[in-house]
Design a protein around this motif. Structure first.
Motif, PDB file in Angstrom:
ATOM      1  N   ILE A   1      40.066  33.177  53.085  1.00 16.10           N
ATOM      2  CA  ILE A   1      38.828  33.851  52.905  1.00 16.10           C
ATOM      3  C   ILE A   1      38.078  33.899  54.138  1.00 16.10           C
ATOM      4  O   ILE A   1      37.093  34.926  54.139  1.00 16.10           O
TER       5      ILE A   1
ATOM      6  N   VAL B   1      33.603  33.893  48.173  1.00 18.44           N
ATOM      7  CA  VAL B   1      33.778  35.274  48.946  1.00 18.44           C
ATOM      8  C   VAL B   1      33.562  34.845  50.324  1.00 18.44           C
ATOM      9  O   VAL B   1      32.548  34.321  50.640  1.00 18.44           O
TER      10      VAL B   1
ATOM     11  N   ALA C   1      38.412  36.958  48.991  1.00 17.65           N
ATOM     12  CA  ALA C   1      37.962  35.951  48.262  1.00 17.65           C
ATOM     13  C   ALA C   1      38.912  35.379  47.322  1.00 17.65           C
ATOM     14  O   ALA C   1      40.013  35.576  47.503  1.00 17.65           O
ATOM     15  N   THR C   2      38.516  34.191  46.910  1.00 17.55           N
ATOM     16  CA  THR C   2      39.605  33.274  46.204  1.00 17.55           C
ATOM     17  C   THR C   2      39.404  34.102  44.679  1.00 17.55           C
ATOM     18  O   THR C   2      38.990  34.952  44.584  1.00 17.55           O
TER      19      THR C   2
ATOM     20  N   SER D   1      30.640  34.419  43.414  1.00 18.27           N
ATOM     21  CA  SER D   1      30.362  35.184  42.157  1.00 18.27           C
ATOM     22  C   SER D   1      30.842  34.221  41.090  1.00 18.27           C
ATOM     23  O   SER D   1      31.794  33.461  41.012  1.00 18.27           O
TER      24      SER D   1
ATOM     25  N   SER E   1      26.772  37.492  41.360  1.00 20.30           N
ATOM     26  CA  SER E   1      27.016  37.363  42.794  1.00 20.30           C
ATOM     27  C   SER E   1      26.002  37.028  43.775  1.00 20.30           C
ATOM     28  O   SER E   1      24.831  37.493  43.554  1.00 20.30           O
TER      29      SER E   1
ATOM     30  N   SER F   1      34.291  32.106  41.885  1.00 16.03           N
ATOM     31  CA  SER F   1      35.200  32.932  43.045  1.00 16.03           C
ATOM     32  C   SER F   1      34.291  32.794  44.387  1.00 16.03           C
ATOM     33  O   SER F   1      33.167  33.042  44.382  1.00 16.03           O
TER      34      SER F   1
ATOM     35  N   ILE G   1      25.963  37.541  47.559  1.00 12.47           N
ATOM     36  CA  ILE G   1      26.795  38.076  48.778  1.00 12.47           C
ATOM     37  C   ILE G   1      25.636  38.574  49.685  1.00 12.47           C
ATOM     38  O   ILE G   1      24.641  39.083  49.292  1.00 12.47           O
TER      39      ILE G   1
END
Length: 158
Positions: A116, A85, A90-91, A123, A156, A83, A158
């Motif tokens: 997004i 972000v 997010a997707t 992630s 993740s 995914s 981020i």
């Protein structure tokens, strides 16, 4: 598999397909054809509904990764969901099959229509029992440091 849906409603051009998983049987697919339209692969979690856009309305996410050289760094081709972000959201999580052998460079693509914004994270969900360690990860030109995706865990950046 294949199924046929017959409906006389005039809905215009198909922009997306909505799939509802009414059971507890997490389902992933690589690509689907719907009449003359195609849409990228994705996953539908237990008792959830996901919307998959036709490729013409989706953003392509190109993932490149370099698997580490340690004895247990290699991963499977398909056990990992990605995914992306961004600053606006997010997707969905998508399968992204690729070469994840020790000391290898792998690439994969997935498509998602979510807005997004600017990419600022990724992630990765390991759905299997094959830990995968990578030295580097790049999504659409955005670089991320290496990490390990442990069995049945999510990591993740981020």
């Amino acid at each position: 598999g294949k199924c046929t849906i017959e409906d006389t409603a005039n809905i215009g051009d198909i922009k997306a397909v909505q799939i509802h998983n009414s059971g507890t049987n997490f389902w992933c697919f690589k690509r689907k054809d719907f009449g003359a339209w195609e849409f990228g692969g994705g996953c539908v979690d237990d008792l959830k509904t996901e919307i998959f856009p036709v490729w013409g309305g989706a953003v392509r996410y190109h993932v490149t990764h370099e698997t580490g050289g340690g004895q247990y760094d290699g991963g499977s081709v398909e056990d990992y969901l990605f995914s992306v972000v961004g600053s606006e959201g997010a997707t969905a999580f998508h399968k992204c099959p690729a070469n994840r052998k020790i000391n290898s460079l792998g690439t994969c693509n997935f498509y998602d229509a979510a807005n997004i914004g600017a990419i600022n994270g990724v992630s990765i969900r390991n759905t299997g029992t094959n830990k995968w360690c990578f030295e580097s990860l790049n999504v659409n030109g955005q670089n991320f440091d290496g990490k390990c995706a442990d069995d049945l865990k999510e990591i993740s950046f981020i």
